[in-house]
Write an enzyme that holds these catalytic residues in place. Structure first.
Site, short mmCIF file in Angstrom:
data_model
loop_
_atom_site.label_atom_id
_atom_site.label_comp_id
_atom_site.label_asym_id
_atom_site.label_seq_id
_atom_site.Cartn_x
_atom_site.Cartn_y
_atom_site.Cartn_z
CE LYS A 78 30.97 -103.47 -28.92
NZ LYS A 78 31.37 -102.09 -28.56
CB SER A 159 29.63 -101.05 -24.99
OG SER A 159 30.39 -100.85 -26.35
CB SER A 183 32.78 -98.88 -25.98
OG SER A 183 31.58 -98.78 -25.40
N1 GLN Z 1 30.30 -96.01 -21.81
C1 GLN Z 1 29.90 -95.13 -22.85
C2 GLN Z 1 28.40 -95.04 -23.03
O1 GLN Z 1 27.64 -95.74 -22.49
C3 GLN Z 1 30.71 -95.18 -23.94
C4 GLN Z 1 29.95 -96.47 -24.77
C5 GLN Z 1 30.94 -96.82 -26.03
O2 GLN Z 1 31.87 -96.41 -26.07
N2 GLN Z 1 30.23 -97.33 -26.92
O3 GLN Z 1 28.01 -94.30 -23.98
#
Ligand code: GLN
Length: 495
Positions: A78, A159, A183
């Site tokens: 990532k 994400s 995410s």
């Molecule tokens: N969807 C969540 C956010 O936008 C979690 C994102 C994540 O876990 N990095 O904050």
């Protein structure tokens, strides 16, 4: 069999038996990336030459008998993990061409064990999002599509959408990901693969671009539960460079996958039965519990009474920490700098941050700055911290009587790329089943368990006690075994 069809476990076995070389395995993945990445956009950067050099070195180690546990296995990283000598973007324009001079501890651990890095996987900007549509490098497409509507392009979740799409489409055998509120688990569920957010502190955060430091955790995504276990064993471990890294032994997670669930008590939180959850997801949850009972587990209803406050709490704590962490992108220290002749320092900050950050990141910084401001700190941030403590206490209570908790992973299957884009609150609801584990610091695993009526994957989530990933893996593997999930996405290598 096409080389990209190996599971990670299968590839390790094939490499050690000499059935395939790392150069062959890596080349097959690079060819697949060349063919499919222009459409999926799962990788921001592909490091082909470096990957082949790593693969040749791996084959040489194997010939000498010095191969490590992941030797020669091609992975995606990532693009939130700093990689020495390879541009790291965090999915943002603000880092410009930032090329870290150092390696994140997690990726360094994987290299130590012999892994090959294919490239950097796309993500929502600074890991903020649930659809991988906020990346400055364009959206990622889910390799799956609806049976009756194959034209609509779907999101891979976020994400870690690039990591999940790459693994599902067979453009990597596994990938690193991070999870602040879901995410790892949400994109894994949307893409029909497995992913685990380990206990907070299990993996070092050193060298991972920070979003919300008290919630961020690294973890793997891969096509099987055992593959996640193998990757996590390499990624995890105490690191003096991260003061929140836990000095606890790293068990053999792979072995835990075969433990079975006989005699385990599985909690079913009644507050997770939400109005409006599609009946298919409710039915799959019931099915999952029945599979566990059939393998000797007992299922019991539990209560996590503060669940209803988890999302609002998360969306105060996470933006608050983000606004503080992202203050460092000022046009002076890293990447992008936007300035005009004669402009002053304040003007430099404003222009750089306005041009460098996308809309979702700016929204989070505004919310975070607001909830931390002198007049509102007590009303929002402090209150949220108190509720966070209560959410954690709910879990402590529950784990006095159960060994693991099973819930749906997401409230829906993957949605269309232009759905939910106009309403941030709808987007935030994606995390309704996952944020609690981050707020409480607990391990959570998503495992593919079935398909919806449109042929899209649905996942179940297993939450465990802090540092008891072994039970989480055992329960996840039992669900995986019973689900026998063999469906494949329409877009994938090797066909
Ligand atoms: N969807 C969540 C956010 O936008 C979690 C994102 C994540 O876990 N990095 O904050």
């Amino acid at each position: 069999m096409h080389p990209t069809d190996f599971t990670l476990r299968g590839a390790i076995d094939a490499l050690s038996e000499g059935i395939i070389s790392s150069v062959e395995l890596t080349s097959a993945h690079l060819d697949a990336i060349a063919k499919l990445n222009p459409r999926l956009n799962a990788y921001i950067s592909v490091t082909g030459e470096q990957a082949l050099a790593q693969a040749r070195a791996s084959d040489a180690r194997r010939a000498e008998g010095t191969a490590g546990p992941l030797d020669g296995v091609p992975l995606a990283i990532k693009d939130l993990f700093c990689t020495a000598g390879t541009r790291t973007t965090a999915g943002s324009r603000i880092l410009g061409n930032f090329t870290p001079p150092y390696e994140s501890t997690v990726s360094a651990n994987l290299l130590r064990d012999g892994a090959v890095f294919l490239g950097k996987a796309n993500l929502d900007e600074f890991a903020m999002g649930s659809s991988n549509t906020t990346s400055a490098f364009g959206p990622v497409e889910n390799p799956w599509s609806r049976r009756n509507d194959p034209e609509t392009r779907l999101v891979p979740g976020g994400s870690s959408g690039g990591s999940a799409a790459a693994v599902a489409a067979r453009l990597a055998l596994g990938a690193t990901a991070t999870d602040t509120g879901g995410s790892i688990r949400q994109p894994a569920a949307f893409c029909g693969i497995a992913g685990i957010k380990p206990t907070y502190g299990r993996c070092s955060r050193f060298g991972i671009v920070a979003f919300a430091s008290s919630l961020d955790q690294a973890g793997p995504v891969a096509r099987t539960v055992e593959d996640c276990a193998i990757l996590l064993r390499s990624m995890a471990g105490f690191d003096p460079k991260d003061s929140t890294s836990a000095d606890v032994p790293v068990p053999d997670f792979g072995a835990a996958c075969a433990r079975g669930v006989k005699g385990l008590r599985i909690g079913v939180p009644k507050e997770y039965r939400l109005d409006g959850t599609p009946p298919e997801i409710a039915a799959l949850w019931e099915q999952g519990l029945a599979w566990l009972r059939a393998q000797g587990a007992e299922t019991v209803e539990i209560s996590l009474p503060h669940t209803q406050y988890a999302l609002p709490t998360y969306y105060i704590v996470a933006p608050a920490e983000a606004s503080s962490n992202l203050a460092r992108y000022d046009g002076v220290r890293f990447g992008l700098r936007v300035t005009e002749p004669g402009s002053d320092l304040k003007d430099l900050y404003e222009r750089t941050r306005a041009e460098g950050f996308g809309a979702e990141v700016r929204r989070r910084i505004l919310i975070g700055t607001y909830v931390l401001s002198a007049g509102y700190y007590d009303a929002y941030y402090l209150k949220a911290q108190k509720i966070r403590a209560l959410i954690k206490r709910d879990f402590d209570e529950a784990f006095r009587t159960v060994d693991a908790i099973v819930t749906p992973a997401t409230p829906s299957a993957a949605f269309g790329m232009d759905e939910k884009q106009d309403d941030p609150v709808k987007m935030y609801l994606n995390d309704v089943f996952t944020v609690t584990a981050n707020l409480a610091g607990l391990p959570g695993l998503a495992v593919p368990a079935g398909l919806d009526g449109q042929g899209l994957p649905l996942g179940l989530q297993v939450i465990g006690r802090a540092f008891d990933e072994e039970t989480v893996f055992a329960v996840g593997a039992a669900i995986e075994h019973a689900a026998d999930f063999t469906a494949l996405p329409a877009l994938r290598a090797g066909i």
